[in-house]
Design a protein around this motif. Sequence first.
Motif, PDB file in Angstrom:
ATOM      1  N   VAL A 447       0.850  -1.185   0.000  1.00 29.75           N
ATOM      2  CA  VAL A 447       0.000   0.000   0.000  1.00 29.75           C
ATOM      3  C   VAL A 447       0.888   1.238   0.000  1.00 29.75           C
ATOM      4  O   VAL A 447       1.880   1.304   0.738  1.00 29.75           O
ATOM      5  CB  VAL A 447      -0.936   0.021   1.222  1.00 29.75           C
ATOM      6  N   TRP A 448       0.528   2.216  -0.803  1.00 29.74           N
ATOM      7  CA  TRP A 448       1.240   3.496  -0.892  1.00 29.74           C
ATOM      8  C   TRP A 448       0.310   4.622  -0.452  1.00 29.74           C
ATOM      9  O   TRP A 448      -0.893   4.580  -0.744  1.00 29.74           O
ATOM     10  CB  TRP A 448       1.708   3.752  -2.324  1.00 29.74           C
ATOM     11  N   VAL A 449       0.866   5.616   0.235  1.00 28.56           N
ATOM     12  CA  VAL A 449       0.100   6.784   0.676  1.00 28.56           C
ATOM     13  C   VAL A 449       0.817   8.031   0.183  1.00 28.56           C
ATOM     14  O   VAL A 449       1.969   8.284   0.562  1.00 28.56           O
ATOM     15  CB  VAL A 449      -0.048   6.827   2.206  1.00 28.56           C
ATOM     16  N   LEU A 450       0.146   8.809  -0.689  1.00 29.02           N
ATOM     17  CA  LEU A 450       0.703  10.034  -1.264  1.00 29.02           C
ATOM     18  C   LEU A 450      -0.095  11.218  -0.739  1.00 29.02           C
ATOM     19  O   LEU A 450      -1.334  11.227  -0.836  1.00 29.02           O
ATOM     20  CB  LEU A 450       0.627  10.003  -2.791  1.00 29.02           C
ATOM     21  N   PRO A 451       0.554  12.235  -0.169  1.00 25.14           N
ATOM     22  CA  PRO A 451      -0.174  13.352   0.450  1.00 25.14           C
ATOM     23  C   PRO A 451      -0.930  14.209  -0.553  1.00 25.14           C
ATOM     24  O   PRO A 451      -0.544  14.335  -1.721  1.00 25.14           O
ATOM     25  CB  PRO A 451       0.948  14.168   1.105  1.00 25.14           C
ATOM     26  N   GLY A 452      -2.010  14.826  -0.070  1.00 26.13           N
ATOM     27  CA  GLY A 452      -2.672  15.870  -0.831  1.00 26.13           C
ATOM     28  C   GLY A 452      -1.864  17.153  -0.744  1.00 26.13           C
ATOM     29  O   GLY A 452      -0.996  17.299   0.134  1.00 26.13           O
ATOM     30  N   GLY A 453      -2.131  18.098  -1.635  1.00 27.05           N
ATOM     31  CA  GLY A 453      -1.375  19.343  -1.661  1.00 27.05           C
ATOM     32  C   GLY A 453      -2.258  20.542  -1.917  1.00 27.05           C
ATOM     33  O   GLY A 453      -3.490  20.425  -1.967  1.00 27.05           O
ATOM     34  N   ALA A 454      -1.641  21.689  -2.116  1.00 28.74           N
ATOM     35  CA  ALA A 454      -2.384  22.924  -2.319  1.00 28.74           C
ATOM     36  C   ALA A 454      -3.229  22.878  -3.583  1.00 28.74           C
ATOM     37  O   ALA A 454      -4.303  23.484  -3.646  1.00 28.74           O
ATOM     38  CB  ALA A 454      -1.416  24.108  -2.377  1.00 28.74           C
ATOM     39  N   THR A 455      -2.754  22.172  -4.603  1.00 30.33           N
ATOM     40  CA  THR A 455      -3.509  22.072  -5.850  1.00 30.33           C
ATOM     41  C   THR A 455      -3.787  20.641  -6.266  1.00 30.33           C
ATOM     42  O   THR A 455      -4.765  20.384  -6.965  1.00 30.33           O
ATOM     43  CB  THR A 455      -2.754  22.758  -7.004  1.00 30.33           C
ATOM     44  N   GLN A 456      -2.929  19.689  -5.851  1.00 28.80           N
ATOM     45  CA  GLN A 456      -3.057  18.311  -6.303  1.00 28.80           C
ATOM     46  C   GLN A 456      -2.327  17.395  -5.333  1.00 28.80           C
ATOM     47  O   GLN A 456      -1.645  17.832  -4.411  1.00 28.80           O
ATOM     48  CB  GLN A 456      -2.441  18.151  -7.713  1.00 28.80           C
ATOM     49  N   VAL A 457      -2.490  16.086  -5.557  1.00 31.58           N
ATOM     50  CA  VAL A 457      -1.692  15.096  -4.833  1.00 31.58           C
ATOM     51  C   VAL A 457      -0.224  15.279  -5.220  1.00 31.58           C
ATOM     52  O   VAL A 457       0.102  15.663  -6.339  1.00 31.58           O
ATOM     53  CB  VAL A 457      -2.170  13.673  -5.189  1.00 31.58           C
ATOM     54  N   THR A 458       0.675  14.990  -4.272  1.00 29.92           N
ATOM     55  CA  THR A 458       2.098  15.110  -4.540  1.00 29.92           C
ATOM     56  C   THR A 458       2.831  13.856  -4.091  1.00 29.92           C
ATOM     57  O   THR A 458       2.403  13.180  -3.142  1.00 29.92           O
ATOM     58  CB  THR A 458       2.692  16.339  -3.808  1.00 29.92           C
ATOM     59  N   GLY A 459       3.926  13.539  -4.769  1.00 24.76           N
ATOM     60  CA  GLY A 459       4.742  12.411  -4.359  1.00 24.76           C
ATOM     61  C   GLY A 459       5.600  12.714  -3.152  1.00 24.76           C
ATOM     62  O   GLY A 459       6.034  11.798  -2.439  1.00 24.76           O
ATOM     63  N   THR A 460       5.849  13.983  -2.881  1.00 22.77           N
ATOM     64  CA  THR A 460       6.708  14.393  -1.768  1.00 22.77           C
ATOM     65  C   THR A 460       6.100  13.972  -0.435  1.00 22.77           C
ATOM     66  O   THR A 460       4.949  14.296  -0.140  1.00 22.77           O
ATOM     67  CB  THR A 460       6.926  15.915  -1.779  1.00 22.77           C
ATOM     68  N   GLY A 461       6.866  13.245   0.363  1.00 23.87           N
ATOM     69  CA  GLY A 461       6.377  12.789   1.659  1.00 23.87           C
ATOM     70  C   GLY A 461       5.625  11.478   1.604  1.00 23.87           C
ATOM     71  O   GLY A 461       5.017  11.063   2.600  1.00 23.87           O
ATOM     72  N   SER A 462       5.658  10.800   0.459  1.00 26.53           N
ATOM     73  CA  SER A 462       4.953   9.526   0.314  1.00 26.53           C
ATOM     74  C   SER A 462       5.567   8.447   1.198  1.00 26.53           C
ATOM     75  O   SER A 462       6.770   8.460   1.482  1.00 26.53           O
ATOM     76  CB  SER A 462       5.007   9.058  -1.142  1.00 26.53           C
ATOM     77  N   VAL A 463       4.732   7.509   1.611  1.00 26.03           N
ATOM     78  CA  VAL A 463       5.194   6.338   2.362  1.00 26.03           C
ATOM     79  C   VAL A 463       4.531   5.098   1.776  1.00 26.03           C
ATOM     80  O   VAL A 463       3.552   5.186   1.026  1.00 26.03           O
ATOM     81  CB  VAL A 463       4.859   6.442   3.866  1.00 26.03           C
ATOM     82  N   SER A 464       5.066   3.929   2.107  1.00 23.90           N
ATOM     83  CA  SER A 464       4.446   2.674   1.709  1.00 23.90           C
ATOM     84  C   SER A 464       4.576   1.679   2.848  1.00 23.90           C
ATOM     85  O   SER A 464       5.411   1.846   3.741  1.00 23.90           O
ATOM     86  CB  SER A 464       5.110   2.116   0.446  1.00 23.90           C
ATOM     87  N   PHE A 465       3.742   0.668   2.845  1.00 24.86           N
ATOM     88  CA  PHE A 465       3.879  -0.395   3.848  1.00 24.86           C
ATOM     89  C   PHE A 465       3.423  -1.718   3.252  1.00 24.86           C
ATOM     90  O   PHE A 465       2.671  -1.772   2.279  1.00 24.86           O
ATOM     91  CB  PHE A 465       3.120  -0.071   5.133  1.00 24.86           C
ATOM     92  N   GLY A 466       3.933  -2.774   3.870  1.00 25.02           N
ATOM     93  CA  GLY A 466       3.617  -4.124   3.415  1.00 25.02           C
ATOM     94  C   GLY A 466       3.625  -5.089   4.575  1.00 25.02           C
ATOM     95  O   GLY A 466       3.512  -4.690   5.752  1.00 25.02           O
ATOM     96  N   ALA A 467       3.795  -6.371   4.259  1.00 26.93           N
ATOM     97  CA  ALA A 467       3.706  -7.410   5.278  1.00 26.93           C
ATOM     98  C   ALA A 467       4.746  -7.249   6.372  1.00 26.93           C
ATOM     99  O   ALA A 467       4.484  -7.544   7.547  1.00 26.93           O
ATOM    100  CB  ALA A 467       3.844  -8.780   4.619  1.00 26.93           C
ATOM    101  N   ALA A 468       5.943  -6.775   6.026  1.00 27.01           N
ATOM    102  CA  ALA A 468       7.013  -6.662   7.022  1.00 27.01           C
ATOM    103  C   ALA A 468       6.616  -5.749   8.171  1.00 27.01           C
ATOM    104  O   ALA A 468       6.841  -6.068   9.349  1.00 27.01           O
ATOM    105  CB  ALA A 468       8.291  -6.168   6.360  1.00 27.01           C
ATOM    106  N   SER A 469       6.009  -4.598   7.859  1.00 27.43           N
ATOM    107  CA  SER A 469       5.629  -3.669   8.918  1.00 27.43           C
ATOM    108  C   SER A 469       4.355  -4.099   9.638  1.00 27.43           C
ATOM    109  O   SER A 469       4.104  -3.686  10.774  1.00 27.43           O
ATOM    110  CB  SER A 469       5.452  -2.259   8.347  1.00 27.43           C
ATOM    111  N   LEU A 470       3.560  -4.946   8.998  1.00 25.20           N
ATOM    112  CA  LEU A 470       2.318  -5.419   9.612  1.00 25.20           C
ATOM    113  C   LEU A 470       2.527  -6.687  10.435  1.00 25.20           C
ATOM    114  O   LEU A 470       1.655  -7.084  11.201  1.00 25.20           O
ATOM    115  CB  LEU A 470       1.259  -5.685   8.536  1.00 25.20           C
ATOM    116  N   GLY A 471       3.668  -7.363  10.218  1.00 26.22           N
ATOM    117  CA  GLY A 471       3.920  -8.622  10.920  1.00 26.22           C
ATOM    118  C   GLY A 471       3.097  -9.770  10.399  1.00 26.22           C
ATOM    119  O   GLY A 471       2.754 -10.700  11.142  1.00 26.22           O
ATOM    120  N   THR A 472       2.778  -9.738   9.105  1.00 21.28           N
ATOM    121  CA  THR A 472       1.954 -10.778   8.496  1.00 21.28           C
ATOM    122  C   THR A 472       2.765 -11.585   7.496  1.00 21.28           C
ATOM    123  O   THR A 472       3.877 -11.227   7.125  1.00 21.28           O
ATOM    124  CB  THR A 472       0.741 -10.153   7.784  1.00 21.28           C
TER     125      THR A 472
END
Length: 485
Positions: A447-472
């Motif tokens: 799963v990827w999370v991209l922040p909203g911005g003043a005019t549009q979504v931006t890649g800056t500050g994006s994060v992702s997560f998967g099984a490793a961080s969930l412990g699954t």
Amino acid sequence: MTVATAVAMAATAAMAPGAPAAPGAGTAAGPAKVDFNGDGVTDVAVTAPVATVAGKKAAGYVAVTYGVRSTGVKVAHRKVYHQNSPGVPGGVDQGDLFGTALTTGDLDGDGYTDLVVGSAHEAGGAGRLTVLWGGASGLSGGTVVKGTRSDQALGEALAAGDFDGDGHVDLATGTAVVYGPVDRAAGPARTEVMNVEVGGPAEELWSRPALAAGDVNGDGIDDVVAVVSHGEAELPYHGPRLVQYFAGGRAGLTAARTLRDASTGKALDGGRAVAVGDLDSDGYADIVLGRTNEYDMDGTEDVNAVGGAVEIVRGGTAGPDTTSPRTLLHQDSPGVPGTAEGEDLFGASLSLGDVNGDGCLDLAVGVPHEAVGTRDEAGSVTVLRGTAAGLTGQGAKSFTQNTTSVPGSAEAGDVFGASVRLADTNGDGRAELHAGAPGENSGAGGVWVLPGGATQVTGTGSVSFGAASLGTVAAQAELGRHFNS
């Protein structure tokens, strides 16, 4: 084919917390806030329906991101729920597909949003719904709604709204309507049959159904829009994806009306996905159809676009307006990034939300089969900008795993954008773009999370997560297959 549904209720531990302002059904403007713990910040749930749990393949789980009021998205808390989790009814079994579909709403009226998880393959295909109850500490405990016949597939499709105007959240499942309030011990106030195909032989139903709810006719009561494959009774062989409209009313949902072009009489070809919200600020919810195919089935309207498109049907006093011209947006539309190519599946997933805080609904469009360079089916997501007059291609932006500041790298078969969700999980008034890539890392998903911005979504500050961080368990989990509606 009509599938009658009966439901049996089994309840577990109840809670009686003090309630904040009640998150209920949506409005014409868009979906209601999803707040499982009542802290005023939106929460998001995502599924890994074929994940291995306790050694049982395809048992499935749901991962919940609890929103945190902050200037960044990295502080969000996440928790995993499955049928072996404390307080969750039942137990994991191979092939249950816990997380086939998700929806949310305050079903018991205590002021906290609850999460409804579908398990369409439970009990040999009868299926079941598991309601995880919201509270001050988040989701806990549960109530089960069981399917009663082997071909019912209860939980294959879900939508929540107030369909009878009594102020309580109801559930549409395709085979049944569960009317609230839902008591944790006694179950729903009542249930009725809903005639939408959610299961059946492959030659008749060639793709899973999709449901969405909202007030299309502006009467203050939610309606349901279903996109579903129909076969012999409608059109040749297994037919197209028809669009069916169920108007809400004081007695509940009315019988389905198949949407047809008013001038030609041909059925609207619905595609794979549907979203409902007021795009032009006129007080009526509009219908967005994810038309993923570049060809039209026999007997349907001819509005094909290479690689797929989104088609917008305006709402009005009589419900969906099929007399007025419908808007079609795709990768060859002015301002939309990319180039339309065959089988891109533009429109395979849809989500409405306000990414820049201007009060207008924007649209996230999944394009999971988009090639990135030479990497086939790496996938992308396009965010179309909303205005007071509706959606436009101008100012649209597209994102892949190769976009600057987006974690990871695009690989063949990732299908980034197979699911999308716009939700403000940091409380800044701008929705973040959540994108699922169930094919990531040979089917582990992510799963990827991209922040909203003043005019549009931006890649800056994006994060992702998967099984490793969930412990699954990662192998073949397909994390990111579906988000909650």
